[in-house]
Design a protein around this motif. Sequence first.
Motif, PDB file in Angstrom:
ATOM      1  N   ARG A 113       0.993  16.682   9.594  1.00 15.29           N
ATOM      2  CA  ARG A 113       2.434  16.365   9.565  1.00 15.29           C
ATOM      3  C   ARG A 113       2.681  14.898   9.251  1.00 15.29           C
ATOM      4  N   SER A 114       1.888  14.003   9.836  1.00 18.31           N
ATOM      5  CA  SER A 114       2.098  12.575   9.630  1.00 18.31           C
ATOM      6  C   SER A 114       1.880  12.186   8.171  1.00 18.31           C
ATOM      7  N   HIS A 115       0.908  12.805   7.514  1.00 19.74           N
ATOM      8  CA  HIS A 115       0.664  12.488   6.111  1.00 19.74           C
ATOM      9  C   HIS A 115       1.782  13.017   5.207  1.00 19.74           C
ATOM     10  N   TYR A 116       2.444  14.081   5.643  1.00 20.17           N
ATOM     11  CA  TYR A 116       3.598  14.560   4.867  1.00 20.17           C
ATOM     12  C   TYR A 116       4.789  13.636   5.082  1.00 20.17           C
TER      13      TYR A 116
ATOM     14  N   ASP B 158       0.841  -1.203   0.000  1.00 18.15           N
ATOM     15  CA  ASP B 158       0.000   0.000   0.000  1.00 18.15           C
ATOM     16  C   ASP B 158       0.871   1.246   0.000  1.00 18.15           C
ATOM     17  N   ALA B 159       0.578   2.153  -0.937  1.00 15.44           N
ATOM     18  CA  ALA B 159       1.282   3.431  -0.965  1.00 15.44           C
ATOM     19  C   ALA B 159       0.756   4.336   0.140  1.00 15.44           C
ATOM     20  N   ALA B 160       1.552   5.286   0.523  1.00 15.69           N
ATOM     21  CA  ALA B 160       1.156   6.235   1.568  1.00 15.69           C
ATOM     22  C   ALA B 160      -0.038   7.059   1.115  1.00 15.69           C
ATOM     23  N   PRO B 161      -0.932   7.427   2.037  1.00 15.73           N
ATOM     24  CA  PRO B 161      -2.034   8.328   1.666  1.00 15.73           C
ATOM     25  C   PRO B 161      -1.462   9.674   1.256  1.00 15.73           C
ATOM     26  N   LEU B 162      -2.171  10.381   0.401  1.00 11.64           N
ATOM     27  CA  LEU B 162      -1.733  11.703  -0.027  1.00 11.64           C
ATOM     28  C   LEU B 162      -1.789  12.689   1.138  1.00 11.64           C
ATOM     29  N   PRO B 163      -1.047  13.784   1.055  1.00 12.96           N
ATOM     30  CA  PRO B 163      -1.319  14.890   1.976  1.00 12.96           C
ATOM     31  C   PRO B 163      -2.795  15.265   1.897  1.00 12.96           C
ATOM     32  N   PHE B 164      -3.275  15.945   2.905  1.00 11.37           N
ATOM     33  CA  PHE B 164      -4.713  16.208   2.999  1.00 11.37           C
ATOM     34  C   PHE B 164      -5.170  17.307   2.052  1.00 11.37           C
ATOM     35  N   ASP B 165      -6.357  17.142   1.472  1.00 14.63           N
ATOM     36  CA  ASP B 165      -7.155  18.268   1.011  1.00 14.63           C
ATOM     37  C   ASP B 165      -8.120  18.592   2.147  1.00 14.63           C
ATOM     38  N   LEU B 166      -8.841  19.704   2.033  1.00 19.51           N
ATOM     39  CA  LEU B 166      -9.663  20.135   3.168  1.00 19.51           C
ATOM     40  C   LEU B 166     -10.772  19.142   3.485  1.00 19.51           C
ATOM     41  N   SER B 167     -11.494  18.667   2.466  1.00 19.52           N
ATOM     42  CA  SER B 167     -12.619  17.772   2.732  1.00 19.52           C
ATOM     43  C   SER B 167     -12.160  16.486   3.406  1.00 19.52           C
ATOM     44  N   THR B 168     -11.040  15.916   2.934  1.00 19.88           N
ATOM     45  CA  THR B 168     -10.534  14.689   3.541  1.00 19.88           C
ATOM     46  C   THR B 168     -10.090  14.944   4.969  1.00 19.88           C
ATOM     47  N   LEU B 169      -9.493  16.098   5.223  1.00 20.65           N
ATOM     48  CA  LEU B 169      -9.106  16.450   6.590  1.00 20.65           C
ATOM     49  C   LEU B 169     -10.343  16.572   7.474  1.00 20.65           C
ATOM     50  N   GLN B 170     -11.388  17.211   6.977  1.00 24.86           N
ATOM     51  CA  GLN B 170     -12.619  17.364   7.764  1.00 24.86           C
ATOM     52  C   GLN B 170     -13.265  16.017   8.035  1.00 24.86           C
ATOM     53  N   GLU B 171     -13.321  15.166   7.014  1.00 28.69           N
ATOM     54  CA  GLU B 171     -13.937  13.849   7.190  1.00 28.69           C
ATOM     55  C   GLU B 171     -13.144  13.009   8.183  1.00 28.69           C
ATOM     56  N   THR B 172     -11.816  13.060   8.102  1.00 29.61           N
ATOM     57  CA  THR B 172     -10.969  12.282   9.005  1.00 29.61           C
ATOM     58  C   THR B 172     -11.092  12.778  10.439  1.00 29.61           C
TER      59      THR B 172
ATOM     60  N   HIS C  93       3.188   3.535   8.014  1.00 37.68           N
ATOM     61  CA  HIS C  93       2.375   3.497   9.240  1.00 37.68           C
ATOM     62  C   HIS C  93       3.175   3.977  10.452  1.00 37.68           C
ATOM     63  N   ARG C  94       4.497   3.963  10.345  1.00 32.88           N
ATOM     64  CA  ARG C  94       5.320   4.427  11.466  1.00 32.88           C
ATOM     65  C   ARG C  94       5.128   5.925  11.732  1.00 32.88           C
ATOM     66  N   ALA C  95       4.647   6.638  10.731  1.00 30.01           N
ATOM     67  CA  ALA C  95       4.433   8.079  10.906  1.00 30.01           C
ATOM     68  C   ALA C  95       3.140   8.383  11.636  1.00 30.01           C
ATOM     69  N   LEU C  96       2.272   7.385  11.781  1.00 28.48           N
ATOM     70  CA  LEU C  96       0.952   7.610  12.368  1.00 28.48           C
ATOM     71  C   LEU C  96       0.946   7.262  13.841  1.00 28.48           C
ATOM     72  N   LYS C  97       0.286   8.094  14.609  1.00 36.65           N
ATOM     73  CA  LYS C  97       0.049   7.770  16.015  1.00 36.65           C
ATOM     74  C   LYS C  97      -1.089   6.758  16.097  1.00 36.65           C
ATOM     75  N   PRO C  98      -1.235   6.066  17.236  1.00 38.52           N
ATOM     76  CA  PRO C  98      -2.297   5.051  17.340  1.00 38.52           C
ATOM     77  C   PRO C  98      -3.683   5.571  16.986  1.00 38.52           C
ATOM     78  N   ASP C  99      -4.005   6.821  17.354  1.00 39.05           N
ATOM     79  CA  ASP C  99      -5.343   7.339  17.058  1.00 39.05           C
ATOM     80  C   ASP C  99      -5.464   7.831  15.616  1.00 39.05           C
ATOM     81  N   GLN C 100      -4.340   7.788  14.864  1.00 39.53           N
ATOM     82  CA  GLN C 100      -4.376   8.190  13.467  1.00 39.53           C
ATOM     83  C   GLN C 100      -4.360   6.992  12.527  1.00 39.53           C
ATOM     84  N   ALA C 101      -4.059   5.807  13.078  1.00 41.63           N
ATOM     85  CA  ALA C 101      -3.869   4.628  12.238  1.00 41.63           C
ATOM     86  C   ALA C 101      -5.177   4.219  11.572  1.00 41.63           C
TER      87      ALA C 101
END
Length: 670
Positions: A400-403, A277-291, A440-448
């Motif tokens: 930051r984690s998505h970057y 699996d490739a890394a998710p893209l940096p956020f756009d606004l809608s994806t950030l709001q939904e997440t 996945h190492r860039a993500l905190k447990p609540d971001q995984a």
Amino acid sequence: MRLFLCEKPSQGKDIARVLGANQRGSGCFKGTGVSVTWCIGHLVEPAPPEAYDERFKRWALEDLPIIPSTWRVHVKQDTLEQFTIVKQLLAQSSELVIATDADREGEMIARELLDLCQYRGAVLRLWLSALNEVSIRKALTCLRPAAETERLYHSALARSRADWLIGMNMSRLFTLLGRRSGLSGVLPVGRVQTPTLRLVVDRDRHIERFVAIAHWSIELRLIALEQTFTAKWVAPDRATDEAGRCIRQAVAQQALTALRQAQHAQVTELRTQRIKDAAPLPFDLSTLQETCSRKFGFGVQETLDIAQALYETHKATTYPRTDTGYLPESMWAEAETVLEALVLSDPSIEKLIQTVDRGRRSRAWSDDKVTAHHGIIPTLEPFCLDRLSKDERTVYELIRSHYLAQFLPLYEYERTQVRLDCASNGLLAQGKRIIEPGWHRALKPDQAFTEDDASERSQVLPALAEGDQCWVQKVELKALKTQPPKAYTQGELIRSMKGVARVVTDPRLKATLNDTAGIGTEATRANIIAGLLKRGYLYKKGSSVHASQAALTLVDSVPSAIADPATTAIWEQAFDKIEAGQLTLDDFIAKQTCWVSQLVEHYRTTTLAIHSCSGPNCPLCGAPMRQRTGKHGTFWSCTRYPECRGALPLAAEGNDMTRHRKRRRSKPYG
């Protein structure tokens, strides 16, 4: 004199500091040969119907449709003082630099002023994606000719005028028709808000009308190589529905008896697939709001406000109102600077950053997929992390984690499917083994990403081979029922607004829509939802949002074409065509004018079917009320409950609520 026209005072202050315009004036900053001023948002707004003709102050069917021959704007009274300052500075300037937000609305905010003030000097465009000093200095070295962004203005005008034509004409039309049918108050019809309501109304009705279907599942606990794992019974085709669920209880009971008598299950087939699996893209606004809605329970406006503060106040992240997560290829060369700034801002992530591959170029860098703005990422300069609030830090760390994920390896795992035979019944076990955690190492447990891990597919299977036998430890029959769709959360509603093509069922409309077709924009969707909540057309219940009875009346009353999200999405595609030079503003408005006129003529003599459950307005906040049933019976409850706990007995169905105004209860009836 060169004048920089910004959108907000904070932007003006940041740009003035870089330009050396340090002398504070009234509504501006001044320096040698340069001034910086701002608009405080829109200083002008579309003129109301009565500005075209006094008779339009009175709402009357015979005056519809109202179609301006020459469009007008007027100065907003609450910002008249700043408008006067800007107008004076424009008169003194030989060159103007538009420095408003780099989007359609920002372009319109500036150019409407220039048109109204009849400015005739030279015009340039400052295109900013971040408000830190490095980004501002870089943008100042490559000012754009104004002609390059003029079509953004035309696109924004098309949206504004379409909103006016729909809002002014349809709201008056259906309010007047509603009054004929005994409905008091205004039925506000909007090009974006009405289709948004339709999404929620349709979902609520789907839930309300949902009929559960009983089905049965058998789960087995098996042991092999001293390891326990779970398998599920595979029902025969003659007993299943289209989703593969067993809907015949007798067949499930028969299988249960056989499986409980068996001691072993034998592996008949084993398939292992390696997935990268490739890394998710940096956020756009809608994806950030939904997440943020899904993971942290933030409202969409709350997330936007936080992202705006990270951009404007803290200079921690780039411009948030973007519709893409991709980045320009030229920004890849800045990664080293960004990573160093991240460590200076937060030394606790130094160990993680030491593991990233700074030479890695992920799919995120793609000029072909960058629109007017790029994805939301950290800026080039360090900032004071301690100044962030708890919620601001949560959103910042998510961005930051998505970057950082762009510089880490692929996430690799093995997905295994095992088919077994037990007493002539088929079983299926699924498992997952992580090989390389990668990004996945860039993500905190609540971001995984935990959706997959919640299923039985996340279990680690023993090292099985075809022909192996497994001990049957436990067999359990589960009587289940199909579940209705879940109500919208604010984040999921934003997602549906952005990708409306996914919820459109009409094949003709679906073929017309782009896969990414949406209603509203990144800049407006949160405001649309917030406005519907404030006016009582939507109400919150826990983390979900629902349509009030007033919303049902509105959606059922207006033409289906206006309420259909696909219609508005097609208009949004038209705005994109105007921006791309494939459609002119005049042609679009001519088509809209003709369409609105036809709607008015068609519905002028219609009798509205007012929703039978429409109730009184709340005596505390004025929002519409709906019927609810509590332990003491049915009562009227505010549609904004639990924010507002206004309630009335069911007998109070009229609009004369005088005798109930002083009655305030801490809890609703029931």
